[in-house]
Design an enzyme around this catalytic site. Structure first.
Site, PDB file in Angstrom:
ATOM      1  N   SER A 105       7.528  -6.323  -3.430  1.00 43.42           N
ATOM      2  CA  SER A 105       8.554  -5.470  -2.853  1.00 43.42           C
ATOM      3  C   SER A 105       8.297  -5.304  -1.359  1.00 43.42           C
ATOM      4  O   SER A 105       8.063  -6.280  -0.660  1.00 43.42           O
ATOM      5  CB  SER A 105       8.588  -4.148  -3.624  1.00 43.42           C
ATOM      6  OG  SER A 105       9.701  -3.370  -3.285  1.00 43.42           O
ATOM      7  N   HIS A 128      12.431  -8.971  -3.755  1.00 42.86           N
ATOM      8  CA  HIS A 128      13.606  -8.537  -4.509  1.00 42.86           C
ATOM      9  C   HIS A 128      14.478  -7.664  -3.619  1.00 42.86           C
ATOM     10  O   HIS A 128      14.100  -7.310  -2.508  1.00 42.86           O
ATOM     11  CB  HIS A 128      13.199  -7.794  -5.792  1.00 42.86           C
ATOM     12  CG  HIS A 128      12.631  -6.426  -5.566  1.00 42.86           C
ATOM     13  ND1 HIS A 128      12.928  -5.351  -6.354  1.00 42.86           N
ATOM     14  CD2 HIS A 128      11.768  -5.956  -4.637  1.00 42.86           C
ATOM     15  CE1 HIS A 128      12.277  -4.283  -5.922  1.00 42.86           C
ATOM     16  NE2 HIS A 128      11.564  -4.621  -4.885  1.00 42.86           N
TER      17      HIS A 128
END
Length: 191
Positions: A105, A128
């Site tokens: 992330s 993501h």
């Protein structure tokens, strides 16, 4: 009456969590052979390492930085601030990033600030789209969706600049929530 400590997790709950946290924040900076070593082994943001905490440690350094990362990510805005602070530091000294467990992330965005980015063969790198929780009416949801799209675009452009990959390729990787082992991260230009 039995006393219950609400400040600790039962041992069984710790085993079942995907990203189990150790007790306490793991964020340390030490001077070693003229370079500052920073261990970022926690979540990013209010539940772990804030941009303010990171900046205060970074401001106390004068030389090269070795930043070791093992983080599931966290707050996009804190992560982007840490990334930008590292870029500013790069104008004065070298920044080497070492991914020892996971840079997932927004922790993967922080990794992009390194002059060199190394990753252990058995470590992981994940990209993501940003996500959040929201309560409200349809206008609130539309506003949050627009903000998330801006965050996604900002992160995609950061990855694309660093890797040399096309923005469409990066955005597809983010849409797919792409996990890479060390070899795959190197082959994709992330390390």
């Amino acid at each position: 009456m039995e006393r219950i400590d609400i400040g600790s997790w039962p041992k069984s709950a710790e085993r079942d969590r995907f990203f189990a946290r150790s007790v306490g924040t793991v964020f340390a900076a030490t001077l070693n052979a003229g370079a500052t070593e920073i261990d970022l082994y926690d979540e990013i943001g209010a539940w772990g390492v804030t941009a303010r905490d990171f900046r205060s440690k970074l401001k106390a350094t004068t030389g090269d930085i070795k930043l070791r990362i093992n983080s599931p990510g966290g707050s996009v805005t804190d992560g982007i601030a840490i990334y930008n602070d590292l870029l500013e530091h790069k104008t004065k000294a070298k920044v080497r990033v070492e991914i020892t467990g996971v840079a997932a992330s927004v922790a993967s965005i922080i990794a992009m600030a390194g002059d060199e980015i190394a990753i252990a063969e058995n470590a992981f790198f994940m990209v993501h789209n940003a996500w959040t929780g929201v309560i409200g009416n349809k206008e609130d949801f539309a506003e949050v969706a627009a903000t998330l799209a801006k965050m996604d675009d900002s992160m995609a452009r950061t990855y694309a600049r660093r890797t040399g990959a096309g923005i469409r390729t990066i955005k597809q990787m983010m849409d797919d929530e792409t996990w890479m082992n060390g070899k795959e991260a190197i082959e994709s230009g992330f390390a």
